[in-house]
Design a protein around this motif. Sequence first.
Motif, PDB file in Angstrom:
ATOM      1  N   ALA A 161      59.754  35.673  44.860  1.00 32.15           N
ATOM      2  CA  ALA A 161      60.555  34.741  44.662  1.00 32.15           C
ATOM      3  C   ALA A 161      61.368  34.255  45.871  1.00 32.15           C
ATOM      4  CB  ALA A 161      61.544  35.359  43.533  1.00 32.15           C
ATOM      5  N   LEU A 162      61.983  35.170  46.603  1.00 39.59           N
ATOM      6  CA  LEU A 162      62.684  34.928  47.822  1.00 39.59           C
ATOM      7  C   LEU A 162      62.017  33.968  48.718  1.00 39.59           C
ATOM      8  CD1 LEU A 162      65.512  35.486  49.365  1.00 39.59           C
ATOM      9  CD2 LEU A 162      64.200  37.316  50.504  1.00 39.59           C
ATOM     10  N   ILE A 163      60.881  34.267  49.025  1.00 40.75           N
ATOM     11  CA  ILE A 163      60.076  33.621  50.217  1.00 40.75           C
ATOM     12  C   ILE A 163      59.878  32.138  49.698  1.00 40.75           C
ATOM     13  CG2 ILE A 163      58.126  33.523  51.457  1.00 40.75           C
ATOM     14  CD1 ILE A 163      60.089  35.375  52.398  1.00 40.75           C
ATOM     15  N   LEU A 164      59.401  31.987  48.384  1.00 42.34           N
ATOM     16  CA  LEU A 164      58.860  30.588  47.927  1.00 42.34           C
ATOM     17  C   LEU A 164      60.345  29.919  47.760  1.00 42.34           C
ATOM     18  CD1 LEU A 164      56.837  28.909  47.100  1.00 42.34           C
ATOM     19  CD2 LEU A 164      57.130  29.741  44.471  1.00 42.34           C
ATOM     20  N   GLY A 165      61.465  30.607  47.219  1.00 47.01           N
ATOM     21  CA  GLY A 165      62.502  29.849  47.203  1.00 47.01           C
ATOM     22  C   GLY A 165      63.105  29.136  48.507  1.00 47.01           C
ATOM     23  N   GLN A 166      62.989  30.142  49.456  1.00 45.86           N
ATOM     24  CA  GLN A 166      63.217  29.833  51.130  1.00 45.86           C
ATOM     25  C   GLN A 166      62.606  28.490  51.204  1.00 45.86           C
ATOM     26  OE1 GLN A 166      65.844  30.392  53.072  1.00 45.86           O
ATOM     27  NE2 GLN A 166      64.820  29.673  54.856  1.00 45.86           N
ATOM     28  N   GLN A 167      61.323  28.584  51.126  1.00 50.29           N
ATOM     29  CA  GLN A 167      60.294  27.225  51.288  1.00 50.29           C
ATOM     30  C   GLN A 167      60.735  26.303  50.696  1.00 50.29           C
ATOM     31  OE1 GLN A 167      57.582  28.203  53.977  1.00 50.29           O
ATOM     32  NE2 GLN A 167      56.030  28.981  52.611  1.00 50.29           N
ATOM     33  N   VAL A 168      60.730  26.257  49.542  1.00 48.18           N
ATOM     34  CA  VAL A 168      60.912  25.013  48.498  1.00 48.18           C
ATOM     35  C   VAL A 168      62.245  24.490  48.884  1.00 48.18           C
ATOM     36  CG1 VAL A 168      61.369  24.328  46.256  1.00 48.18           C
ATOM     37  CG2 VAL A 168      59.494  25.681  46.631  1.00 48.18           C
ATOM     38  N   SER A 169      63.339  25.479  49.188  1.00 46.90           N
ATOM     39  CA  SER A 169      64.497  24.691  49.912  1.00 46.90           C
ATOM     40  C   SER A 169      64.581  23.848  50.822  1.00 46.90           C
ATOM     41  CB  SER A 169      65.640  25.842  49.802  1.00 46.90           C
ATOM     42  OG  SER A 169      65.553  26.558  51.034  1.00 46.90           O
ATOM     43  N   ALA A 170      63.565  24.118  51.660  1.00 47.47           N
ATOM     44  CA  ALA A 170      63.623  23.159  52.723  1.00 47.47           C
ATOM     45  C   ALA A 170      63.197  21.751  52.741  1.00 47.47           C
ATOM     46  CB  ALA A 170      62.274  23.727  53.656  1.00 47.47           C
TER      47      ALA A 170
ATOM     48  N   ALA B  14      58.039  44.781  56.198  1.00 48.33           N
ATOM     49  CA  ALA B  14      58.496  45.512  55.090  1.00 48.33           C
ATOM     50  C   ALA B  14      58.520  44.497  53.986  1.00 48.33           C
ATOM     51  CB  ALA B  14      60.082  45.767  55.678  1.00 48.33           C
ATOM     52  N   PHE B  15      58.260  43.185  54.487  1.00 49.14           N
ATOM     53  CA  PHE B  15      58.088  42.530  52.908  1.00 49.14           C
ATOM     54  C   PHE B  15      56.788  42.471  52.179  1.00 49.14           C
ATOM     55  CE2 PHE B  15      61.882  40.552  54.953  1.00 49.14           C
ATOM     56  CZ  PHE B  15      62.539  39.511  54.079  1.00 49.14           C
ATOM     57  N   ARG B  16      57.233  42.397  50.824  1.00 49.01           N
ATOM     58  CA  ARG B  16      55.697  42.809  49.961  1.00 49.01           C
ATOM     59  C   ARG B  16      55.437  41.506  48.991  1.00 49.01           C
ATOM     60  NH1 ARG B  16      55.574  46.185  52.963  1.00 49.01           N
ATOM     61  NH2 ARG B  16      55.770  48.356  52.768  1.00 49.01           N
ATOM     62  N   ASN B  17      55.736  40.245  49.682  1.00 48.08           N
ATOM     63  CA  ASN B  17      55.451  39.041  49.010  1.00 48.08           C
ATOM     64  C   ASN B  17      53.961  38.702  49.156  1.00 48.08           C
ATOM     65  OD1 ASN B  17      56.854  38.151  51.443  1.00 48.08           O
ATOM     66  ND2 ASN B  17      55.249  36.592  51.416  1.00 48.08           N
ATOM     67  N   ALA B  18      53.460  38.279  48.182  1.00 44.47           N
ATOM     68  CA  ALA B  18      51.962  37.876  48.354  1.00 44.47           C
ATOM     69  C   ALA B  18      51.665  36.547  49.422  1.00 44.47           C
ATOM     70  CB  ALA B  18      51.241  37.126  47.052  1.00 44.47           C
ATOM     71  N   LEU B  19      50.618  36.611  49.912  1.00 40.47           N
ATOM     72  CA  LEU B  19      50.384  35.485  51.026  1.00 40.47           C
ATOM     73  C   LEU B  19      50.574  34.237  50.565  1.00 40.47           C
ATOM     74  CD1 LEU B  19      47.147  37.210  52.947  1.00 40.47           C
ATOM     75  CD2 LEU B  19      49.489  37.398  53.547  1.00 40.47           C
ATOM     76  N   LEU B  20      50.300  33.889  49.393  1.00 41.37           N
ATOM     77  CA  LEU B  20      50.349  32.618  48.810  1.00 41.37           C
ATOM     78  C   LEU B  20      51.599  31.899  49.190  1.00 41.37           C
ATOM     79  CD1 LEU B  20      49.314  30.120  46.902  1.00 41.37           C
ATOM     80  CD2 LEU B  20      50.601  31.401  45.039  1.00 41.37           C
ATOM     81  N   VAL B  21      52.954  32.754  48.792  1.00 44.34           N
ATOM     82  CA  VAL B  21      54.084  32.018  49.031  1.00 44.34           C
ATOM     83  C   VAL B  21      54.596  31.808  50.434  1.00 44.34           C
ATOM     84  CG1 VAL B  21      54.788  32.875  46.711  1.00 44.34           C
ATOM     85  CG2 VAL B  21      55.512  34.274  48.809  1.00 44.34           C
ATOM     86  N   GLU B  22      53.817  32.413  51.493  1.00 44.91           N
ATOM     87  CA  GLU B  22      54.472  31.994  52.719  1.00 44.91           C
ATOM     88  C   GLU B  22      53.604  31.024  53.493  1.00 44.91           C
ATOM     89  OE1 GLU B  22      53.696  36.333  53.567  1.00 44.91           O
ATOM     90  OE2 GLU B  22      52.001  35.903  55.156  1.00 44.91           O
ATOM     91  N   GLN B  23      52.600  30.420  52.615  1.00 47.05           N
ATOM     92  CA  GLN B  23      51.691  29.473  53.278  1.00 47.05           C
ATOM     93  C   GLN B  23      52.701  28.171  53.227  1.00 47.05           C
ATOM     94  OE1 GLN B  23      48.393  30.069  54.134  1.00 47.05           O
ATOM     95  NE2 GLN B  23      49.212  32.059  53.581  1.00 47.05           N
ATOM     96  N   SER B  24      52.491  27.478  54.367  1.00 45.40           N
ATOM     97  CA  SER B  24      53.530  26.336  54.764  1.00 45.40           C
ATOM     98  C   SER B  24      53.449  25.412  53.694  1.00 45.40           C
ATOM     99  CB  SER B  24      53.080  25.778  56.189  1.00 45.40           C
ATOM    100  OG  SER B  24      51.714  25.094  56.039  1.00 45.40           O
TER     101      SER B  24
END
Lengths: 181, 249
Positions: free
Chosen positions: B16-25, B78-88
């Motif tokens: 949720a955090l990484i996807l939220g951070q990306q979408v907020s851009a 140490a992050f445990r998010n799936a690779l999907l949410v960190e795709q650009s």
Amino acid sequence: MSVRETHDARAFPARPARSGAAGKRASAGDIWRLLEDVPDPEIPAVSVVDLGIVRGVEQAGDEVVVTVTPTYSGCPATAAIRLDIEKALRARGFDRVRVESRLAPPWTTDWISAEGRAKLRAYGIAPPEPGGCAGTAAAPVACPRCGSLRTERVSQFGSTPCKAQHRCADCLEPFDRFKRI
Amino acid sequence: MDRDLFEFALRMGDNALILGQQVSAWCGHAPALEEDIALANTALDLIGQAKLWLDLAGEIEGAGRDADALAFLRDARAFRNALLVEQSNGDYGQTLMRQFLFDAWHFPTLKSLAASGEPRIAAIAVKAAKEAEYHFERSRDLVIGLGDGSEESHVRMQRALDLLYPFQGELTAPDSVDEALRARDVAPDLAAVKLETDRLTLETLAEATLRPPPAPVRKGGKTGLHSEGLGRILSDMQFLQRAYPGASW
């Protein structure tokens, strides 16, 4: 955001001394009534009690514990609401105030009071229909200005997490709709 | 410490955090005002959910770390998010496709977790499921609208799907943490979640006239093995706390 500190100062039974004795002199009902004057920071037409986000008021010794529940997980107003509640009660002599957050059961728009719904409508926001459930494929939404049911959704999201944008086909006015969840 | 439960809460929170951070851009940059507002609200929901999950992770860990400490002071491994949410973010279509593939997993997962035997997880899931359903409804509509839209929008959505579809499978691929928590009745059987995720995904794609590519599942993020993108995301997200440790307002 600000709470009118002088408002209804006489109506409240003899403003308690700032000694922490307030807890013993006021009933939970008195505290609920004070909270009815705490507006929602983003929709000031309704109070935190109207919205149904105050879930409990307890007194433990001279401490007042108010339990609130968030509307949406990321609602930015949540922190402001906690602060406003503390400020409002402190202003009335309750020196020891604790605001706790409770997630379960989750807030639903069914907890918005009938009075709260009327206030929302008067403010220009279509209130949520009762029978809370997620999703937006719901009954037609009445325009808060002219009452027409010929309205359409413009966008699923609006100016706050709890609202969507609609438009009336009769009076042509755009309006906010409080999403039903 | 309950290691499995800690890992699980981190995974939910980090996704949720990484996807939220990306979408907020996208805030201030979306192609239409309504979309700008919708993306910002989606990001807000996700970051709110991340706070709930990461506070729980910190509580389980019992080492005094709260959501902020976990979000801003961990390194990529140490992050445990799936690779999907960190795709650009890519173009708007790519952002939407990533959201859709995520939502088609997130919503059924949260629905199942609402019945978790761990009450703190159930409480967060019941709350977040309402938001995720709304996100799914929106991303589904837009994927159909753009996939079955103009020639240009169709091409772009198919390109986004080709790029991102291989990453969806990681979300429903069980490992020892998932198995252990399923046995304890804390988390759902991922095989059942996968059935529902696949159904929601494939039905939507068919309606959108898009074809999922035959591709192996690409994974690693759940166990801390990330792509290059996460480092970039963190360098932006964590900048303030790294440059000015302990800063607050």
